[in-house]
Design an enzyme around this catalytic site. Structure first.
Site, PDB file in Angstrom:
ATOM      1  N   HIS A 178      -9.841   4.734  -1.238  1.00 43.33           N
ATOM      2  CA  HIS A 178      -8.996   4.752  -0.038  1.00 43.33           C
ATOM      3  C   HIS A 178      -9.781   5.388   1.095  1.00 43.33           C
ATOM      4  O   HIS A 178     -10.781   6.070   0.865  1.00 43.33           O
ATOM      5  CB  HIS A 178      -7.711   5.544  -0.312  1.00 43.33           C
ATOM      6  CG  HIS A 178      -6.695   4.748  -1.066  1.00 43.33           C
ATOM      7  ND1 HIS A 178      -5.496   4.361  -0.527  1.00 43.33           N
ATOM      8  CD2 HIS A 178      -6.731   4.247  -2.322  1.00 43.33           C
ATOM      9  CE1 HIS A 178      -4.831   3.647  -1.422  1.00 43.33           C
ATOM     10  NE2 HIS A 178      -5.552   3.566  -2.530  1.00 43.33           N
ATOM     11  N   GLY A 204      -8.671   0.109   6.660  1.00 44.05           N
ATOM     12  CA  GLY A 204      -7.551  -0.132   7.566  1.00 44.05           C
ATOM     13  C   GLY A 204      -7.868   0.259   8.995  1.00 44.05           C
ATOM     14  O   GLY A 204      -7.877  -0.574   9.911  1.00 44.05           O
ATOM     15  N   THR A 205      -8.181   1.534   9.188  1.00 47.06           N
ATOM     16  CA  THR A 205      -8.308   2.088  10.545  1.00 47.06           C
ATOM     17  C   THR A 205      -9.343   1.358  11.395  1.00 47.06           C
ATOM     18  O   THR A 205      -9.127   1.127  12.583  1.00 47.06           O
ATOM     19  CB  THR A 205      -8.644   3.590  10.440  1.00 47.06           C
ATOM     20  OG1 THR A 205      -7.588   4.206   9.693  1.00 47.06           O
ATOM     21  CG2 THR A 205      -8.736   4.238  11.801  1.00 47.06           C
ATOM     22  N   ASP A 208       0.843  -1.206   0.000  1.00 46.82           N
ATOM     23  CA  ASP A 208       0.000   0.000   0.000  1.00 46.82           C
ATOM     24  C   ASP A 208       0.882   1.263   0.000  1.00 46.82           C
ATOM     25  O   ASP A 208       1.915   1.303   0.688  1.00 46.82           O
ATOM     26  CB  ASP A 208      -0.847  -0.079   1.297  1.00 46.82           C
ATOM     27  CG  ASP A 208      -2.026   0.859   1.310  1.00 46.82           C
ATOM     28  OD1 ASP A 208      -2.467   1.292   0.233  1.00 46.82           O
ATOM     29  OD2 ASP A 208      -2.526   1.159   2.418  1.00 46.82           O
TER      30      ASP A 208
HETATM   31  P1  13P Z   1      -8.619   3.761   6.376  1.00 44.75           P
HETATM   32  O1  13P Z   1      -7.504   3.400   7.317  1.00 44.75           O
HETATM   33  O2  13P Z   1      -9.066   5.165   6.565  1.00 44.75           O
HETATM   34  O3  13P Z   1      -9.724   2.783   6.385  1.00 44.75           O
HETATM   35  O4  13P Z   1      -7.966   3.741   4.903  1.00 44.75           O
HETATM   36  C1  13P Z   1      -7.275   2.613   4.468  1.00 44.75           C
HETATM   37  C2  13P Z   1      -6.538   2.929   3.223  1.00 44.75           C
HETATM   38  O5  13P Z   1      -7.030   3.605   2.344  1.00 44.75           O
HETATM   39  C3  13P Z   1      -5.196   2.365   3.068  1.00 44.75           C
HETATM   40  O6  13P Z   1      -4.535   2.892   1.966  1.00 44.75           O
END
Ligand code: 13P
Length: 288
Positions: A207, A231-232, A81
């Site tokens: 994203h 991700g978060t 990423d």
């Molecule tokens: P978030 O962490 O805001 O969900 O985004 C993940 C992301 O886009 C990783 O490149």
């Protein structure tokens, strides 16, 4: 099976769904993420930042993902990423990552094209897919959204030129999302997505998926979003549950008691998201 980004987004295109691309932060949560995809009957993209890849080790990361994909018989792509350093991109590709993102979105347009193209040449020669990025995807601090004025949205005419010149396999677009937004939700610019989708023929990538309202998913999927990054939400919930468990558990108790609940919290989120990503209109969703 171990797949490329190109292969799994092709499945998504055929079935009008999107593939969840979930950031892992350690090896603990990884198996449950892939098992979540298996239980939903969908492909999954596992992605790491460069820092996580280096913490775990590129080779170890590839070996673990391949092993789980093969034994669990799930289609899994392993993606690097937001990489800007060509040496790190090479390290990931040489170790066996099946796709990489070159993020040149901070560069002038022509330089972004030239550098993305160089990555594509290296990656494609080894059968590896490449995601590029155009526009500015916002960042957040503790869930507070960036100012509207700081965002640079992707221009459809630039997207056409960028895809044509670089030969990328997927394009990350800026349509109002922010990385790391977990306390509030963003307004995605659906009309702009429709404009981009009408003129660009590669899979589009969202994203900052944590900050996207779930009720917006169908419109995003129906307008060409084929990779959806989250991700978060995983990170925050793994940490919350782990903190609770570590707080309650005796110091001489096996670490399993602290870590398994956190891994399972991540698994439930991944399953929930994949269910939505499969889209109500998709034949794959209807089988379930
Ligand atoms: P978030 O962490 O805001 O969900 O985004 C993940 C992301 O886009 C990783 O490149």
């Amino acid at each position: 099976m171990y797949k490329t980004l190109k292969e799994v987004t092709q499945i998504a295109e055929e079935l009008n769904m999107t593939i969840g691309a979930f950031n892992t932060h350690n090896l603990e949560m990884l198996p449950e993420m892939i098992r979540a995809a298996k239980e939903k009957g969908a492909p999954i993209i596992i992605q790491t930042s460069i820092d996580t890849a280096k913490y775990i080790g590129y080779d170890l990361m590839v070996a673990v993902v391949k092993e789980i994909a093969n034994t669990e018989m799930v289609d899994v792509a392993l993606h690097l990423d937001h990489a800007r350093d060509f040496n790190e991109i090479k390290a990931a590709i040489d170790a066996g990552y099946s796709s990489v993102m070159y993020d040149g979105s901070h560069l002038p347009f022509k330089e972004n094209i030239a550098k993305t193209k160089a990555v594509v040449e290296y990656a494609h020669a080894k059968g590896v897919s490449v995601e590029g990025e155009l526009g500015t995807i916002g960042g957040t601090e503790e869930g507070i959204s960036v100012a509207e004025d700081d965002k640079v949205y992707t221009r459809p005419e630039d997207a056409v030129e960028f895809v044509k010149q670089t030969d990328i396999d997927a394009l990350a677009i800026a349509i109002g999302t922010n990385h790391g937004q977990f306390k509030s939700k963003t307004e995605v610019n659906i009309p702009l997505l429709k404009e981009i989708h009408a003129v660009v023929d590669v899979p589009l990538v969202i994203h900052g998926g944590t900050g996207v309202k779930e009720e917006d998913y169908p419109e995003l999927i129906n307008n060409g979003i084929r990779k959806f990054n989250v991700g978060t939400e995983l990170l925050v919930n793994w940490t919350k549950v782990a903190k609770e468990s570590f707080g309650e558990t005796e110091v001489n108790k096996s670490l399993r008691h602290n870590v398994i609940p956190a891994n399972l919290a991540v698994k439930e989120i991944v399953k929930h998201k994949i269910g939505l990503f499969m889209n109500v209109d998709s034949p794959l969703a209807m089988q379930k």
